[in-house]
Design a protein around this motif. Structure first.
Motif, PDB file in Angstrom:
ATOM      1  N   UNK A 265      11.643  -4.839  -7.816  1.00  0.00           N
ATOM      2  CA  UNK A 265      10.228  -5.119  -7.596  1.00  0.00           C
ATOM      3  C   UNK A 265       9.831  -6.546  -7.905  1.00  0.00           C
ATOM      4  N   UNK A 266      10.352  -7.100  -9.012  1.00  0.00           N
ATOM      5  CA  UNK A 266       9.996  -8.467  -9.394  1.00  0.00           C
ATOM      6  C   UNK A 266      10.482  -9.486  -8.389  1.00  0.00           C
ATOM      7  N   UNK A 296      10.933  -6.234   2.921  1.00  0.00           N
ATOM      8  CA  UNK A 296      10.613  -4.812   2.788  1.00  0.00           C
ATOM      9  C   UNK A 296      11.403  -4.242   1.610  1.00  0.00           C
ATOM     10  N   UNK A 297      10.771  -3.426   0.794  1.00  0.00           N
ATOM     11  CA  UNK A 297      11.492  -2.738  -0.275  1.00  0.00           C
ATOM     12  C   UNK A 297      12.375  -1.647   0.327  1.00  0.00           C
ATOM     13  N   UNK A 298      13.512  -1.400  -0.289  1.00  0.00           N
ATOM     14  CA  UNK A 298      14.468  -0.446   0.276  1.00  0.00           C
ATOM     15  C   UNK A 298      13.874   0.951   0.413  1.00  0.00           C
ATOM     16  N   UNK A 327       5.074  -5.390 -10.049  1.00  0.00           N
ATOM     17  CA  UNK A 327       5.013  -6.283  -8.897  1.00  0.00           C
ATOM     18  C   UNK A 327       5.261  -5.534  -7.590  1.00  0.00           C
ATOM     19  N   UNK A 328       6.083  -4.492  -7.635  1.00  0.00           N
ATOM     20  CA  UNK A 328       6.297  -3.690  -6.439  1.00  0.00           C
ATOM     21  C   UNK A 328       4.992  -3.016  -6.022  1.00  0.00           C
ATOM     22  N   UNK A 333       2.405  -3.527  -2.767  1.00  0.00           N
ATOM     23  CA  UNK A 333       1.662  -2.331  -2.375  1.00  0.00           C
ATOM     24  C   UNK A 333       2.518  -1.099  -2.155  1.00  0.00           C
ATOM     25  N   UNK A 334       3.706  -1.070  -2.790  1.00  0.00           N
ATOM     26  CA  UNK A 334       4.629   0.055  -2.605  1.00  0.00           C
ATOM     27  C   UNK A 334       4.573   0.973  -3.818  1.00  0.00           C
TER      28      UNK A 334
END
Length: 432
Positions: A265-266, A296-298, A327-328, A333-334
């Protein structure tokens, strides 16, 4: 006019400071305000201090700098703010200004040079440091140090942190840079491996790649990428952050991909802010925007590609709870996607903890630079964890993971509770 005031005038926009309406919606979202009940440790209080410096109403900056340093930088105040104040950007710029004007001691200068210029930007040195940790853990030196009481020379939270560090694998790094999808290819993604994630948490990176492959992704891992620069940016080392940002943009421009994937996230949030970091650079600003548009986050890509529908996920019966990466959640916004993946795992009963969206007190190296406040926040966090009766704490950031393991150690629950990264939990569910 002092040079610090001049820099505040030139580099921190007055309109941004004035956007803060002093309404107080940020107060219940701010961990340091909750702990201290002091306005100088609230977002609106820090913004007022920054404005006072800019306006020349303050000629002694010691209290201002202390207030900024005590801030976790979790940015929970931003989604809580009805005016959309970009607090995190102002915080990092103000820290950078003070750092540029400070006259550090020889000790501080040496530490900063070692950490920010020689260690984190150099993957080989990160690997060497991890190898030393592996040797310490597996050679018998760790057991000897504990038996002789050598660790008692360190503060208590550092003793506990030593126990909370992951068991580092000394496995050979794969020479492969492309990992093919299982079955039909649905997307080609480039993996941001990170410095800590690819050394201390290398197995979690491998778990992430395997999950992406199973979701139908060809995964490319650019060799020329570097540390994201988050620790630099959060610590006032702006030039170092700028340099690393440019190197990473260049590294991923050389790869044709649909998405750039992060699993920390960071890191993801700082990569997401590259367009702001480079906004005044005519050469790099547009390149940064194109880079950011692919981040994009996994967990998001797994949901997007229907990973839950493709696979049966199961673990042994257990209560689990999820600790948001600040931070994520607050920057990228996840927060729905990780929970959807966790809820899809049979046998694991998700129990939401109170204030799961509040900071755990890790905040990069905050638990080292501000140990008292960090441990105070962590101890309150663990009380919320205990109320869930969870045997497993899941999170999506390496700093949060170490901090939650530290919390488990502090509570003496290492025999009945564990903390794992979401990627490792999902792969475990696939294996079973």
């Amino acid at each position: 006019m002092s040079t610090i005031q001049k820099d505040f005038e030139e580099r921190i926009e007055e309109n941004e400071l004035l956007n803060c309406m002093r309404c107080g919606f940020c107060l219940p979202a701010c961990p340091t305000y909750i702990e201290t009940k002091s306005e100088i440790h609230s977002p609106r209080g820090r913004i007022a201090l920054m404005k006072a410096v800019r306006d020349g109403d303050i000629d002694s900056y010691e209290q201002v700098e202390e207030s900024l340093n005590v801030c976790l930088g979790c940015r929970a105040c931003e989604p809580a703010c009805p005016a959309g104040v970009n607090y995190g950007h102002m915080l990092e710029e103000a820290r950078a200004i003070f750092q540029e004007h400070n006259k550090p001691s020889i000790k501080e200068k040496t530490v900063r040079k070692t950490v920010f210029k020689q260690l984190f930007p150099n993957q080989k040195r990160m690997e060497q440091a991890t190898s030393l940790l592996s040797f310490y853990q597996k050679s018998g030196l760790q057991k000897t140090s504990r038996k002789l009481g050598i660790l008692k020379l360190f503060p208590k939270h550092m003793q506990q942190m030593e126990k909370a560090l992951p068991q580092v694998s000394k496995a050979e790094r794969s020479a492969d840079t492309v990992f093919k999808a299982e079955g039909d290819t649905k997307a080609t993604v480039a993996m941001f491996r990170g410095c800590l994630m690819d050394t201390m948490f290398h197995e979690t990176n491998q778990s992430t790649i395997k999950l992406l492959n199973k979701a139908g992704c060809d995964v490319v891992v650019p060799n020329t990428q570097n540390c994201c620069g988050a620790l630099h940016g959060h610590s006032g080392e702006k030039e170092g952050a700028l340099d690393l940002a440019k190197k990473n943009i260049q590294a991923f421009e050389d790869v044709e991909c649909d998405y750039i994937i992060t699993n920390a996230g960071g890191c993801g949030a700082f990569l997401h802010d590259y367009h702001y970091l480079l906004r005044h650079d005519s050469i790099w600003s547009e390149r940064a925007k194109e880079f950011v548009d692919k981040i994009v986050d996994f967990s998001s890509i797994l949901i997007k590609l229907g990973f839950i529908d493709q696979h049966n996920l199961q673990v042994s019966p257990q209560y689990v709870t999820y600790q948001d990466s600040c931070h994520l959640r607050n920057v990228m916004g996840v927060y729905k996607e990780p929970r959807a993946l966790i809820q899809a795992v049979q046998g694991g009963s998700l129990v939401e903890m109170e204030k799961a969206d509040s900071c755990c007190g890790s905040a990069g190296i905050y638990n080292i630079t501000q140990p008292d406040m960090s441990m105070q926040i962590l101890d309150h966090k663990m009380k919320h964890v205990e109320k869930t009766y969870a045997q497993t704490i899941i999170t999506s950031n390496p700093g949060c993971l170490i901090q939650m393991r530290l919390g488990i150690e502090r509570e003496g629950k290492s025999d009945s509770m564990r903390a794992v990264h979401l990627a490792d939990y999902l792969l475990e569910a696939l294996v079973n």
